[in-house]
Design a protein around this motif. Structure first.
Motif, PDB file in Angstrom:
ATOM      1  N   LEU A  12      40.645  46.765  39.545  1.00  0.00           N
ATOM      2  CA  LEU A  12      39.612  47.795  39.439  1.00  0.00           C
ATOM      3  C   LEU A  12      38.277  47.281  39.958  1.00  0.00           C
ATOM      4  CD1 LEU A  12      38.672  50.539  38.512  1.00  0.00           C
ATOM      5  CD2 LEU A  12      38.649  49.707  36.155  1.00  0.00           C
ATOM      6  N   VAL A 168      44.746  50.752  43.571  1.00  0.00           N
ATOM      7  CA  VAL A 168      43.803  50.258  42.563  1.00  0.00           C
ATOM      8  C   VAL A 168      44.535  50.092  41.239  1.00  0.00           C
ATOM      9  CG1 VAL A 168      41.615  50.663  41.395  1.00  0.00           C
ATOM     10  CG2 VAL A 168      41.933  51.460  43.766  1.00  0.00           C
ATOM     11  N   PRO A 170      44.862  48.997  37.282  1.00  0.00           N
ATOM     12  CA  PRO A 170      43.937  49.109  36.155  1.00  0.00           C
ATOM     13  C   PRO A 170      43.756  47.821  35.365  1.00  0.00           C
ATOM     14  CG  PRO A 170      46.019  50.126  35.575  1.00  0.00           C
ATOM     15  CD  PRO A 170      46.130  49.726  37.022  1.00  0.00           C
ATOM     16  N   VAL A 171      43.207  46.828  36.039  1.00  0.00           N
ATOM     17  CA  VAL A 171      42.842  45.582  35.365  1.00  0.00           C
ATOM     18  C   VAL A 171      41.515  45.110  35.959  1.00  0.00           C
ATOM     19  CG1 VAL A 171      44.127  44.108  37.003  1.00  0.00           C
ATOM     20  CG2 VAL A 171      43.662  43.275  34.686  1.00  0.00           C
TER      21      VAL A 171
END
Lengths: 233, 233
Positions: A12, A168, A170-171
């Protein structure tokens, strides 16, 4: 018409791997590797990626279709030297590309013809030459910049990229190798404008595809005042 | 139940403004401002934002509905000192918040009651205290971390954030003030995991909403080999 495309899995916060591994230790034990594994995990779980690697199983879902689409669209690849070196052993006798790959490098080497339609041609006269050679070999399909991230950045900075798809994940990593950073060499008050053309999302990853418009100045505006004040006294 | 939320407009490379303006010049002539204007332009063109500022016109579209939704969800705000100082003049007598705002600052100051339901309470005993005071004042609605970016980062780093919505604007800046950077203080091989819960997109901006899961170690995997090799010789 042949377009020059790139796609990359990023956190992210825009990192495709952890901080660059240096020194003598094993890369697999590095923070660079741990973050790279995290942001690319969605792909390694996708059927379409696994098939190209010769692995069973995986999940056939929207994420997998994105992978399949990228493989199908590419008529030739451009690749950085570090990625090509790192892949040579794990990709084995039948690398996943099944198309000509042009490796940007300073070290001359004879073309390596692998199984399954993949070949590696080592280009020593620069990025633009590699892109042009790939374009000539792509048979009307796309030239895909396979990576790594620094090569994708160079292609974007050079104005050679038509399309960028970011996966993308999500971390948030905080630090690491960023795809888009000061290495782009943008001027003060200058940006690279893009237009999002497709968004596909799953719980594991958000795929955003952009058409690259190009460099443009960053302008001020009147912050909406042009519309006039209404009732504020 | 009251959740702690934040939303911020960022470039494709995660910057909410250009490089920090320093020195004597006018902020409006800085690269920081030029980039900030670029990434927030979609909002200033939205009817819902303009109404709150007392401006006519704008576009009533999906982007505007996102703005309206955020205003409606917030029962109280937490804000950084720099943002509060910078907004005091342009927001005027009727600031757009219409709810209690708790400003994290080192400088004690009497609560400022503005028009339209907005008040500014200056909290000098830290971020957690400001969030708790906002929670108590939110009347069951959300506590919205209004910004700026460094405050959002602090709230995320402190594990206080439940939801983050990024408005990803299709421009690459290369350098600037990043929302998510080393200031998060993550350990080596540690990330903050999130789950995307909603994606709304327009040609101008991609809105991605995340539920924050929290810190977790970055693990290696077998790169798909667990599924077994198929036909590669």
């Amino acid at each position: 018409m042949t377009r020059v495309t790139a796609q990359l899995s990023v956190s992210l916060d825009g990192c495709y791997a952890g901080p660059r591994h240096t020194g003598d230790g094993n890369w697999m034990e590095s923070a660079e590797a741990a973050a790279f594994f995290r942001v690319t995990r969605w792909a390694t779980e996708a059927t379409a990626w696994r098939e190209r690697q010769g692995f069973d199983g995986g999940t056939h879902d929207a994420d997998s279709e994105i992978v399949a689409e990228h493989f199908a669209a590419a008529g030739a690849y451009v690749m950085g030297r570090r990625m090509a070196d790192g892949g040579e052993v794990p990709w084995g006798d039948e690398p996943p590309f099944r198309a000509p790959v042009f490796v940007v490098t300073h070290r001359p080497r004879e073309t390596l013809v692998s199984g399954g339609g993949t070949s590696f041609t080592y280009v020593t006269d620069g990025l633009t030459s590699a892109v042009e050679q790939a374009r000539a070999a792509a048979g009307g399909r796309d030239v895909a910049v396979a990576g790594g991230g620094s090569l994708v950045r160079q292609v974007l900075a050079a104005g050679l990229l038509d399309e960028l798809e970011l996966h993308v994940v999500p971390v948030v990593l905080g630090t690491g190798l960023r795809l888009l950073d000061a290495g782009l060499g943008l001027g003060e008050k200058e940006g690279i404008e893009l237009v999002p053309t497709r968004v596909v999302h799953s719980p594991d990853v958000t795929h955003i595809r952009y058409a690259v418009t190009g460099r443009a100045p960053l302008l001020l505006d009147d912050r909406g005042r042009g519309g006039g004040r209404t009732t504020v006294g």
